[in-house]
Motif scaffolding. Structure first.
Motif, mmCIF file in Angstrom:
data_model
loop_
_atom_site.group_PDB
_atom_site.id
_atom_site.type_symbol
_atom_site.label_atom_id
_atom_site.label_comp_id
_atom_site.label_asym_id
_atom_site.label_seq_id
_atom_site.Cartn_x
_atom_site.Cartn_y
_atom_site.Cartn_z
ATOM 1 N N ILE B 21 0.868 -1.178 0.000
ATOM 2 C CA ILE B 21 0.000 0.000 0.000
ATOM 3 C C ILE B 21 0.904 1.226 0.000
ATOM 4 N N LYS B 22 0.570 2.193 -0.855
ATOM 5 C CA LYS B 22 1.451 3.343 -1.035
ATOM 6 C C LYS B 22 0.767 4.645 -0.643
ATOM 7 N N CYS B 23 1.555 5.548 -0.072
ATOM 8 C CA CYS B 23 1.054 6.867 0.304
ATOM 9 C C CYS B 23 2.043 7.935 -0.120
ATOM 10 N N THR B 24 1.501 9.100 -0.466
ATOM 11 C CA THR B 24 2.333 10.269 -0.705
ATOM 12 C C THR B 24 1.847 11.395 0.201
ATOM 13 N N TYR B 25 2.767 12.299 0.545
ATOM 14 C CA TYR B 25 2.417 13.427 1.392
ATOM 15 C C TYR B 25 2.949 14.707 0.783
ATOM 16 N N THR B 65 8.558 1.513 4.329
ATOM 17 C CA THR B 65 9.688 2.192 3.705
ATOM 18 C C THR B 65 9.323 3.651 3.509
ATOM 19 N N LEU B 66 10.329 4.502 3.555
ATOM 20 C CA LEU B 66 10.125 5.939 3.429
ATOM 21 C C LEU B 66 11.134 6.518 2.462
ATOM 22 N N ASN B 67 10.658 7.303 1.522
ATOM 23 C CA ASN B 67 11.512 8.050 0.598
ATOM 24 C C ASN B 67 11.188 9.520 0.791
ATOM 25 N N LYS B 68 11.988 10.211 1.588
ATOM 26 C CA LYS B 68 11.701 11.612 1.923
ATOM 27 C C LYS B 68 11.847 12.521 0.720
ATOM 28 N N HIS B 72 7.253 9.792 -0.439
ATOM 29 C CA HIS B 72 6.495 8.554 -0.547
ATOM 30 C C HIS B 72 6.789 7.689 0.661
ATOM 31 N N PHE B 73 5.783 6.951 1.131
ATOM 32 C CA PHE B 73 6.048 5.886 2.083
ATOM 33 C C PHE B 73 5.070 4.749 1.811
ATOM 34 N N SER B 74 5.503 3.553 2.112
ATOM 35 C CA SER B 74 4.733 2.361 1.720
ATOM 36 C C SER B 74 4.690 1.344 2.850
#
Lengths: 112, 113
Positions: B21-25, B65-68, B72-74
């Motif tokens: 599941i993916k999220c963006t902020y 996982t987090l890609n600042k 993105h974080f998943s």
């Protein structure tokens, strides 16, 4: 989150009536929050309080009011101005220096 | 203010498969990212969280996982089981107690036998 209680579990509101939802915690947490959840949707912030005698509006505060007279209690009143109050209402708390929020069991509000 | 988008809205997997599941902020100042699991009619329960000083965190079959840079974080669930079926929410906030959490709209995960 066993230290957060919400009452009642179900609440019925008549047209033009104000109703109050209770949230009590014994976790000694400073911050408390109220969220509204509609079916199939996420959580939307109504009000939050970081310390006693202070609170801020969230994203959907219109038609709601709160008070924070004690650290342990953060009641939410759904006023007659809230025209579509049917929802699942969740209270949450967090500590002073910790972002993690813990949720109470919720109150389901229905309109008669 | 912060805006969190979450995808997909529904996800169906076979038992034993993995789910992502993916999220963006949107707020670059956000640095705390929790994930909650909500079973039908129950309260959301925190299952894992990550802070921006780490890129990945694992807890048994669950990882985040987090890609600042990309904001993105998943959430990754391996070896899915029927009891993993629930709605999962991502959220984001700034550091410190008393800060607002902004939630995604949720993902309904169904694990089929």
């Amino acid at each position: 989150d066993g230290g957060i209680t919400q009452s009642p579990k179900y609440l019925f509101r008549k047209e033009g009536q104000n109703v109050t939802l209770s949230c009590e915690q014994n976790l000694n947490h400073d911050a408390m929050y109220w969220y509204r959840q509609d079916p199939g949707q996420g959580l939307r912030l109504i009000y939050y309080s970081q310390i006693v005698n202070d609170f801020q509006k969230g994203d959907i505060a219109e038609g709601y009011s709160v008070s924070r007279e004690k650290k342990e209690s953060f009641p939410l009143t759904v006023t007659s101005a809230q025209k579509n109050p049917t929802a699942f209402y969740l209270c949450a708390t967090s500590g002073q220096r910790v972002e993690t929020q813990y949720f109470g069991p919720g109150t389901r509000l229905l309109v008669l | 203010g912060e805006n969190v988008e979450q995808h997909p809205s529904t996800l169906s997997v076979q038992e034993g498969d993995s789910a992502v599941i993916k999220c963006t902020y949107s707020d670059s100042a956000s640095n705390y990212f929790p994930w909650y699991k909500q079973e039908l009619g129950k309260r959301p329960q925190l299952i894992i969280d990550i802070r921006s000083n780490v890129g990945e965190k694992k807890d048994q079959r669950i990882a985040v996982t987090l890609n600042k840079t990309a904001k993105h974080f998943s959430l990754h669930i391996t070896e899915t089981q029927p009891e993993d079926s629930a709605v999962y929410f991502c959220a984001a906030s700034r550091a410190g107690g008393g800060n607002k959490l902004t939630f995604g709209t949720g993902t309904q995960l169904k694990v089929e036998l």
